[in-house]
Design a protein around this motif. Sequence first.
Motif, PDB file in Angstrom:
ATOM      1  N   VAL A 295     -43.825  33.732  -4.007  1.00 53.60           N
ATOM      2  CA  VAL A 295     -42.880  34.602  -3.293  1.00 53.60           C
ATOM      3  C   VAL A 295     -42.671  34.079  -1.883  1.00 53.60           C
ATOM      4  N   VAL A 296     -43.762  33.796  -1.174  1.00 51.22           N
ATOM      5  CA  VAL A 296     -43.651  33.259   0.187  1.00 51.22           C
ATOM      6  C   VAL A 296     -42.918  31.918   0.170  1.00 51.22           C
ATOM      7  N   GLY A 297     -43.199  31.113  -0.838  1.00 48.33           N
ATOM      8  CA  GLY A 297     -42.560  29.795  -0.950  1.00 48.33           C
ATOM      9  C   GLY A 297     -41.053  29.853  -1.095  1.00 48.33           C
ATOM     10  N   ARG A 298     -40.536  30.951  -1.620  1.00 45.19           N
ATOM     11  CA  ARG A 298     -39.071  31.084  -1.760  1.00 45.19           C
ATOM     12  C   ARG A 298     -38.365  30.986  -0.416  1.00 45.19           C
ATOM     13  N   LEU A 299     -39.046  31.404   0.647  1.00 43.92           N
ATOM     14  CA  LEU A 299     -38.430  31.376   1.972  1.00 43.92           C
ATOM     15  C   LEU A 299     -38.166  29.944   2.444  1.00 43.92           C
ATOM     16  N   LYS A 300     -38.860  28.978   1.851  1.00 38.72           N
ATOM     17  CA  LYS A 300     -38.676  27.572   2.235  1.00 38.72           C
ATOM     18  C   LYS A 300     -37.322  27.028   1.793  1.00 38.72           C
ATOM     19  N   SER A 301     -36.719  27.647   0.793  1.00 41.94           N
ATOM     20  CA  SER A 301     -35.418  27.171   0.327  1.00 41.94           C
ATOM     21  C   SER A 301     -34.299  28.189   0.529  1.00 41.94           C
ATOM     22  N   LEU A 302     -34.635  29.387   0.994  1.00 34.19           N
ATOM     23  CA  LEU A 302     -33.619  30.421   1.218  1.00 34.19           C
ATOM     24  C   LEU A 302     -32.873  30.145   2.525  1.00 34.19           C
TER      25      LEU A 302
ATOM     26  N   ARG B 263     -30.352  30.733   5.572  1.00 36.25           N
ATOM     27  CA  ARG B 263     -29.969  31.929   6.325  1.00 36.25           C
ATOM     28  C   ARG B 263     -28.470  32.191   6.128  1.00 36.25           C
ATOM     29  N   THR B 264     -28.182  33.389   5.684  1.00 36.89           N
ATOM     30  CA  THR B 264     -26.834  33.768   5.269  1.00 36.89           C
ATOM     31  C   THR B 264     -25.795  33.613   6.377  1.00 36.89           C
ATOM     32  N   GLY B 265     -26.145  33.966   7.592  1.00 39.67           N
ATOM     33  CA  GLY B 265     -25.186  33.863   8.688  1.00 39.67           C
ATOM     34  C   GLY B 265     -24.657  32.455   8.876  1.00 39.67           C
ATOM     35  N   TRP B 266     -25.536  31.484   8.741  1.00 44.88           N
ATOM     36  CA  TRP B 266     -25.118  30.076   8.899  1.00 44.88           C
ATOM     37  C   TRP B 266     -24.316  29.617   7.691  1.00 44.88           C
ATOM     38  N   VAL B 267     -24.700  30.054   6.514  1.00 39.45           N
ATOM     39  CA  VAL B 267     -23.940  29.714   5.306  1.00 39.45           C
ATOM     40  C   VAL B 267     -22.521  30.257   5.440  1.00 39.45           C
ATOM     41  N   ASN B 268     -22.405  31.534   5.831  1.00 39.99           N
ATOM     42  CA  ASN B 268     -21.084  32.160   5.985  1.00 39.99           C
ATOM     43  C   ASN B 268     -20.255  31.510   7.084  1.00 39.99           C
ATOM     44  N   ALA B 269     -20.912  30.941   8.086  1.00 42.20           N
ATOM     45  CA  ALA B 269     -20.204  30.276   9.188  1.00 42.20           C
ATOM     46  C   ALA B 269     -19.826  28.836   8.837  1.00 42.20           C
ATOM     47  N   GLY B 270     -20.194  28.395   7.653  1.00 43.36           N
ATOM     48  CA  GLY B 270     -19.834  27.044   7.221  1.00 43.36           C
ATOM     49  C   GLY B 270     -20.655  25.944   7.861  1.00 43.36           C
ATOM     50  N   VAL B 271     -21.869  26.269   8.297  1.00 44.46           N
ATOM     51  CA  VAL B 271     -22.746  25.260   8.888  1.00 44.46           C
ATOM     52  C   VAL B 271     -23.249  24.350   7.780  1.00 44.46           C
ATOM     53  N   LYS B 272     -23.139  23.058   8.022  1.00 45.30           N
ATOM     54  CA  LYS B 272     -23.645  22.081   7.050  1.00 45.30           C
ATOM     55  C   LYS B 272     -25.169  22.052   7.148  1.00 45.30           C
TER      56      LYS B 272
ATOM     57  N   SER C 231     -37.733  37.217   0.870  1.00 47.47           N
ATOM     58  CA  SER C 231     -38.132  36.372  -0.263  1.00 47.47           C
ATOM     59  C   SER C 231     -37.787  37.045  -1.591  1.00 47.47           C
ATOM     60  N   ILE C 232     -37.583  38.351  -1.566  1.00 54.79           N
ATOM     61  CA  ILE C 232     -37.222  39.100  -2.771  1.00 54.79           C
ATOM     62  C   ILE C 232     -35.771  39.584  -2.709  1.00 54.79           C
ATOM     63  N   VAL C 233     -35.352  40.158  -1.573  1.00 54.82           N
ATOM     64  CA  VAL C 233     -34.019  40.778  -1.486  1.00 54.82           C
ATOM     65  C   VAL C 233     -32.944  39.821  -0.977  1.00 54.82           C
ATOM     66  N   GLY C 234     -33.334  38.671  -0.446  1.00 49.92           N
ATOM     67  CA  GLY C 234     -32.381  37.755   0.153  1.00 49.92           C
ATOM     68  C   GLY C 234     -32.123  38.105   1.610  1.00 49.92           C
ATOM     69  N   ASP C 235     -31.360  37.263   2.266  1.00 51.61           N
ATOM     70  CA  ASP C 235     -31.036  37.452   3.684  1.00 51.61           C
ATOM     71  C   ASP C 235     -29.759  38.277   3.779  1.00 51.61           C
ATOM     72  N   ILE C 236     -29.916  39.571   3.930  1.00 53.71           N
ATOM     73  CA  ILE C 236     -28.784  40.501   3.963  1.00 53.71           C
ATOM     74  C   ILE C 236     -28.271  40.606   5.396  1.00 53.71           C
TER      75      ILE C 236
END
Length: 192
Positions: A18-25, A27-36, A79-84
């Motif tokens: 569960v903790v390890g999931r954070l290594k690949s999750l 951050r939604t704000g940067w994804v939505n902003a189109g950050v490479k 790690s469970i609910v995602g970056d809301i």
Amino acid sequence: MATSAMAEMKKLFEFIRVVGRLKSLKRTGWVNAGVKDPETVSGHMYRMAMLSFIIDEKRDHVSRDQCIKLALVHDLAESIVGDITPFEGITVEEKHRREKEAMENIAKLVSNTVGNELLDLWNEYEKQLTKEAQFVKDLDKFDMIMQAFEYEEAENKPGRLQDFFNSVEGKFKTETVKTWVDYLKEERIRNN
């Protein structure tokens, strides 16, 4: 290995995963902003923990160790609910409910002592109950704008992520972090 020991080991390994999931999750704000290649939640939490590590406890009137713990736990539920983010149409109350449930599930994967501490830390941060929680909340916001600045520099697009800076304008409470924010603003102007 005895059955009860196997059950405990299974829960421990689930916690590790569960903790390890954070290594690949990402951050939604940067994804939505189109950050490479946006940062991960664990990368964000790690820098916040390191910023907590350099706190001057006497000047800032906070426990450095408590701040480090808060920084390491504050986004663990993701790690469970995602970056809301606030822009996903989920109310603050619903986000809190989901994260609380996630933290309760995570707490069941470790010993009662550790699980209770994880829940207490998460609640302390969420409810902003202490000076440490308020300091770490400032670190959370500061790390976001520092990251925005670094992305602007990397992309050679000054001002592109201004919305992130606007979202925290005037919201910092702690003097140390306010000083960092002022310096970052000056640095950003110099680089334009």
